[in-house]
Design an enzyme around this catalytic site. Structure first.
Site, short mmCIF file in Angstrom:
data_model
loop_
_atom_site.label_atom_id
_atom_site.label_comp_id
_atom_site.label_asym_id
_atom_site.label_seq_id
_atom_site.Cartn_x
_atom_site.Cartn_y
_atom_site.Cartn_z
CE LYS A 36 9.36 26.25 10.61
NZ LYS A 36 10.32 25.38 10.80
CG ASP B 234 17.71 23.81 13.55
OD1 ASP B 234 16.87 24.78 14.26
OD2 ASP B 234 17.11 23.64 12.71
NE ARG C 25 24.07 41.54 -2.33
CZ ARG C 25 25.14 42.20 -2.47
NH1 ARG C 25 26.24 41.84 -2.03
NH2 ARG C 25 25.33 42.85 -3.92
CE1 TYR D 266 11.48 21.93 8.36
CE2 TYR D 266 13.02 22.43 7.00
CZ TYR D 266 11.69 22.46 7.24
OH TYR D 266 10.75 23.31 6.42
C1 LIG Z 1 11.24 24.80 9.63
C2 LIG Z 1 12.49 24.70 9.92
C3 LIG Z 1 13.91 24.92 9.34
C4 LIG Z 1 13.74 25.60 7.93
O1 LIG Z 1 13.26 26.96 8.09
P1 LIG Z 1 12.50 27.73 7.21
O2 LIG Z 1 12.31 28.86 7.68
O3 LIG Z 1 11.28 26.66 6.60
O4 LIG Z 1 13.43 27.80 5.91
C5 LIG Z 1 15.07 24.48 9.64
N1 LIG Z 1 14.86 23.79 11.05
C6 LIG Z 1 13.90 23.51 11.82
C7 LIG Z 1 13.99 22.76 13.16
C8 LIG Z 1 12.81 23.89 11.37
O5 LIG Z 1 11.74 23.48 12.04
#
Ligand SMILES: *Cc1c(COP(=O)(O)O)cnc(C)c1O
Length: 378
Positions: A195, A170, A46, A98
Site C-alpha cells: 500500500k 497493523d 532466505r 482487513y
Molecule cells: C492489504 C492489507 C493487508 C494484506 O497485505 P497484502 O500485501 O495484500 O498481503 C493487511 N492489512 C491491511 C490493513 C491491508 O490493507
C-alpha cells in the site's frame, strides 16, 4: 533526524563498497564462505540478503524498533507474526480488520489451533471481556478498513502490558510517516507494504518491526524457518518508494481533506467515515496519536445500484482492490475486499452494500472532485 530526512538517510542508504547512492540489488541466493561458517554475514538469501537487509534496517529506523523484517506480502508478514504462537493460544483482534486477516485467522490458523476473538478495540471494556486464560496477544488495526475506526494505541498498549500480552499493530493505513506505534508501547508493528510504503501499485510486500532484541531473534527464526521472504528486486522497489513517502503522505492528506469537504456538502452522500472529521467518534484520539488522518475515506451512497453507478462513471478513480498508491482507487468493500466476511457479519459491522471506499491519490484534487461530482450526479 526529522521524518523526511530519515526516509532518505535512514537504514543503509548507500553502498559502502562502491559509493552507489541507491542501494544495489543483490540478485543472489548464496554466498562464498572462506571456511565453513566463516563469511561476511550472509550465507543464504532466505536467511539474509543484503538488499532485503537494507530495507529491513530502514523500516526498523522509521518505526523506531529494534529489528525489521521483509516478507513477500502483508499476509505472509501477518502469518509469520501468528507463528510466534502455539496451538491452544488465543489472540484478540480488531473486529473490522482487513478481510484477509480475518480469513487467515478463521479459516487457516484456527485449523492449527490458534484461536481468535474479534472485538471493537476502540472500546477497551469490550477487549477486556474477550480476555481468556490462554490469551497471548492483542492485535489492532488502526485506522481500520473500511470504516476508519481508531483505537487508542497507547491505552491499548498499557492494557496489553498489564495482562502480559504481546501487542501487535497493523500500521498499513497511517505508515510510520504519520504514526509510530512502537513509541506508544507496541511490541510489533506490521505493514502491507503493498500500500502506501510501496506507493506505486507495483509491488506486493509485507514488513514487520519488533521492539526487542530477544523477540527479534525469535522472529528471525520464524522468518527463516517459514521462508516467506521478500526478493531483492521488490526490496529495492520499496526503498525507492519510501524515499517519497513523506511527500506522498502530505499530498494524500491535503487532497483528502478537500474531498471530504466536498462529500460532506453533497446531498447524495450519507455517512462519511474519516478520522479527520470532528464528528468522527475517535477524532481526538486520531489527532493525539497520528500526525495525519490518512488518504482513505469511506462513504455511504445508499444502495448497491448507486455505488455501481459511481464505479461506472468515474474516470480518475480506478476500480480496484488495494489502496495507498499514487493513483486514486475506488472500491465497494462489501463485494470486494470484505467479500470473504460473511454477509451477516458485514451487516453487524456497518459495511453496507452502498458503502464506497476511496483511496485518494496524488492527482490534482480539482480533477478528483469533478470526477466524484459527475459520478454522483443523478
Ligand atoms: C492489504 C492489507 C493487508 C494484506 O497485505 P497484502 O500485501 O495484500 O498481503 C493487511 N492489512 C491491511 C490493513 C491491508 O490493507
Amino acid at each position: 533526524m526529522k521524518r523526511k530526512t530519515k526516509l532518505i538517510h535512514g537504514g543503509i542508504p548507500s553502498d559502502a563498497q562502491t559509493g552507489a547512492v541507491s542501494f544495489p540489488i543483490y540478485q543472489v541466493s548464496t554466498y562464498k564462505q572462506e571456511e565453513v561458517g566463516v563469511h561476511k554475514g550472509f550465507e543464504y538469501s532466505r536467511t539474509g540478503n543484503p538488499t532485503r537487509n537494507a530495507l529491513e534496517e530502514l523500516i526498523k529506523d522509521l518505526e523506531g524498533g529494534k529489528r525489521g523484517f521483509a516478507f513477500g506480502s502483508g499476509m505472509a508478514a501477518i502469518t509469520a507474526v501468528m507463528m510466534l504462537f502455539n496451538a491452544g493460544d488465543h489472540v484478540i483482534l480488531t473486529d473490522d480488520v482487513y478481510g484477509g486477516t480475518y480469513r487467515v485467522m478463521t479459516k487457516v490458523l484456527n485449523r492449527l489451533g490458534i484461536e481468535s476473538t474479534f472485538v471493537d478495540t476502540t472500546d477497551l471494556n469490550e477487549v477486556e471481556k474477550a480476555l481468556q486464560p490462554n490469551t497471548k496477544a492483542l492485535y489492532v488495526e488502526t485506522p481500520t478498513n473500511p470504516l476508519l475506526k481508531v483505537t487508542d494505541i497507547e491505552a491499548a498498549a498499557q492494557w496489553a502490558k498489564s495482562k502480559n500480552l504481546l501487542f501487535v499493530v497493523d500500521n498499513t493505513f497511517n505508515t510510520p510517516y504519520w504514526q509510530t506505534p512502537i513509541e506508544l508501547g507496541a511490541d510489533i508493528v506490521l505493514h502491507s507494504a503493498t500500500k502506501y510504503i510501496g506507493g506505486h501499485s507495483d509491488v506486493v510486500a509485507g514488513l514487520v518491526v519488533v521492539n526487542d532484541d530477544k523477540l527479534g531473534e525469535e522472529f528471525h527464526f520464524v522468518q527463516n524457518s517459514t521462508g516467506g521472504v521478500l526478493g531483492p528486486q521488490d526490496s529495492w522497489l520499496l526503498m525507492r518508494g519510501i524515499k517519497t513517502l513523506g511527500l506522498r503522505m502530505e499530498a494524500h492528506e491535503s487532497s483528502t481533506k478537500k474531498i471530504v469537504e466536498f462529500l460532506s456538502s453533497h446531498p447524495g452522500v450519507g455517512k462519511i467515515y474519516y478520522p479527520g472529521l470532528e464528528t468522527h467518534p475517535q477524532h481526538e484520539i486520531a489527532k493525539k496519536q497520528s500526525g495525519g488522518f490518512g488518504g482513505m475515506v469511506s462513504f455511504d451512497v445508499g444502495s448497491a445500484e448507486k455505488a455501481d453507478q459511481m464505479l461506472k462513471k468515474v474516470k480518475y478513480f480506478t476500480l480496484a482492490e488495494s489502496l495507498g498508491a499514487v493513483e486514486s482507487l475506488i472500491s465497494v468493500p462489501a463485494r470486494m475486499t470484505h467479500a470473504s466476511i460473511p454477509a451477516e457479519r458485514r451487516a453487524e459491522l456497518g459495511i453496507t452494500d452502498g458503502l464506497v471506499r476511496i483511496s485518494v491519490g496524488i492527482e490534482d484534487v480539482e480533477d478528483l472532485i469533478a470526477d466524484l461530482q459527475n459520478a454522483l450526479a443523478e
